[in-house]
Design an enzyme around this catalytic site. Structure first.
Site, PDB file in Angstrom:
ATOM      1  N   TYR A  13     -41.263  18.488 -24.605  1.00 26.33           N
ATOM      2  CA  TYR A  13     -41.270  19.624 -23.852  1.00 26.33           C
ATOM      3  C   TYR A  13     -40.730  19.529 -22.464  1.00 26.33           C
ATOM      4  O   TYR A  13     -40.122  20.363 -21.850  1.00 26.33           O
ATOM      5  CB  TYR A  13     -42.472  20.496 -24.064  1.00 26.33           C
ATOM      6  CG  TYR A  13     -42.915  21.211 -25.432  1.00 26.33           C
ATOM      7  CD1 TYR A  13     -43.369  20.373 -26.183  1.00 26.33           C
ATOM      8  CD2 TYR A  13     -42.237  21.992 -25.749  1.00 26.33           C
ATOM      9  CE1 TYR A  13     -43.694  20.455 -27.605  1.00 26.33           C
ATOM     10  CE2 TYR A  13     -42.434  22.511 -27.190  1.00 26.33           C
ATOM     11  CZ  TYR A  13     -43.177  21.699 -27.992  1.00 26.33           C
ATOM     12  OH  TYR A  13     -43.215  22.269 -29.366  1.00 26.33           O
ATOM     13  N   HIS A  69     -44.404  32.960 -29.525  1.00 26.43           N
ATOM     14  CA  HIS A  69     -44.477  31.396 -29.859  1.00 26.43           C
ATOM     15  C   HIS A  69     -44.812  30.794 -28.585  1.00 26.43           C
ATOM     16  O   HIS A  69     -44.660  29.535 -28.292  1.00 26.43           O
ATOM     17  CB  HIS A  69     -43.151  30.933 -30.304  1.00 26.43           C
ATOM     18  CG  HIS A  69     -43.157  31.107 -31.689  1.00 26.43           C
ATOM     19  ND1 HIS A  69     -41.805  31.267 -32.584  1.00 26.43           N
ATOM     20  CD2 HIS A  69     -43.762  31.742 -32.864  1.00 26.43           C
ATOM     21  CE1 HIS A  69     -42.122  31.601 -33.814  1.00 26.43           C
ATOM     22  NE2 HIS A  69     -43.246  31.965 -33.929  1.00 26.43           N
ATOM     23  N   CYS A 119     -55.597  20.056 -14.010  1.00 24.52           N
ATOM     24  CA  CYS A 119     -55.344  21.436 -14.242  1.00 24.52           C
ATOM     25  C   CYS A 119     -55.416  21.934 -12.848  1.00 24.52           C
ATOM     26  O   CYS A 119     -56.435  21.844 -11.932  1.00 24.52           O
ATOM     27  CB  CYS A 119     -56.532  22.061 -15.078  1.00 24.52           C
ATOM     28  SG  CYS A 119     -56.809  23.844 -15.233  1.00 24.52           S
TER      29      CYS A 119
END
Ligand code: APR
Length: 236
Positions: free
Chosen positions: A56, A111, A138
């Site tokens: 990705y 998606h 995070c």
């Protein structure tokens, strides 16, 4: 032709092909060089998170390439939506950001989105345009090791399905653009539209798996077919 009051448009990778992004199942598609089960399933991520993040990261870097921009098909959909007085919903299977960059507003990324990341520890979802690593912290809960692309993998539930089916049940026009009709639930949307009595149209480079389910079809590159088709709809 009865007045069109509520439109649902579904797009797939074909609408972004002329912007320079590869599709999945064409001869030069993404799945011709890498296997779904290696990079696009929760099991792949559990087995080899580094490989999945890198898959990705490469696509996210590609999206940042200045040569990648909305093409006339994306722009025509945004232009039509802005001028249309009825209900308009654009549902895309694509994880690129070309529809929003073209100006589309009522848009669902069923998606997910390449330019967003999600923390599995606190469920925070935020814009993310740089590389993601297995030790990325995070930004919301500072937890390390729980960040993933905000993308729906095979075996996971697509987003906003209730809103999509409600729109399909109430639409009088369903237009499918640039999708092979290989992947459910999106491939089944035409049946839901037909059940609602909607007019169904396929605009694609070539007949999709579900071609026979559409009342009408125009075949050719989206960058040419889509602007012409929606310009005519706007004057009908
Ligand atoms: N204009 C219009 N259609 C095109 C063009 C073009 N320039 N180029 C290709 N197409 C068509 C192809 O003929 C094909 O029918 O776009 C479709 C692309 O099909 P796929 O590669 O299967 O992409 P898509 O239908 O979006 O895949 C659905 O599968 O892998 C998953 O999550 C992924 O969202 C994706 C989903």
């Amino acid at each position: 032709m009865p007045e069109t009051r509520s439109i649902v448009v579904l797009t797939g990778a074909g609408i972004s092909r002329e912007s320079g992004l590869h599709t999945f199942r064409d001869a030069d598609g993404i799945w011709a060089t890498v296997k779904v089960e290696d990079v696009a399933t929760p099991e792949a991520f559990a087995r080899d998170p580094v490989r999945v993040q890198e898959f990705y990261n490469e696509r996210r870097r590609g999206l940042a390439n200045t040569g990648i921009a909305p093409n006339p098909a994306h722009l025509a959909l945004a232009e039509f939506e802005a001028a249309f007085a009825g209900d308009f919903l654009l549902v895309t299977q694509n994880i690129d950001d070309l529809h929003e960059r073209a100006g589309s507003r009522e848009l669902i990324h069923m998606h997910g989105e390449l330019a967003k990341a999600r923390c599995e520890a606190c469920d925070d979802v935020g814009e993310w345009r740089e590389d993601l690593y297995i030790d990325t912290a995070c930004p919301a809960c500072t937890q390390v090791g729980d960040m993933r692309p905000h993308v729906v993998w095979f075996g996971e539930m697509p987003f906003e399905m209730d809103r999509i089916y409600a729109a399909l049940e109430g639409c009088d026009l369903f237009v499918s653009i640039g999708t092979s009709g290989n992947v459910y639930p999106a491939a089944g949307f035409v049946q839901a539209a037909r059940m609602a009595g909607a007019r169904t149209v396929e605009l694609n480079l070539e007949p999709s798996e579900g071609a026979t389910l559409f009342e009408e079809a125009v075949y050719g590159p989206a960058g040419t077919v889509v602007p012409g088709w929606f310009a005519k709809l706007a004057t009908d």
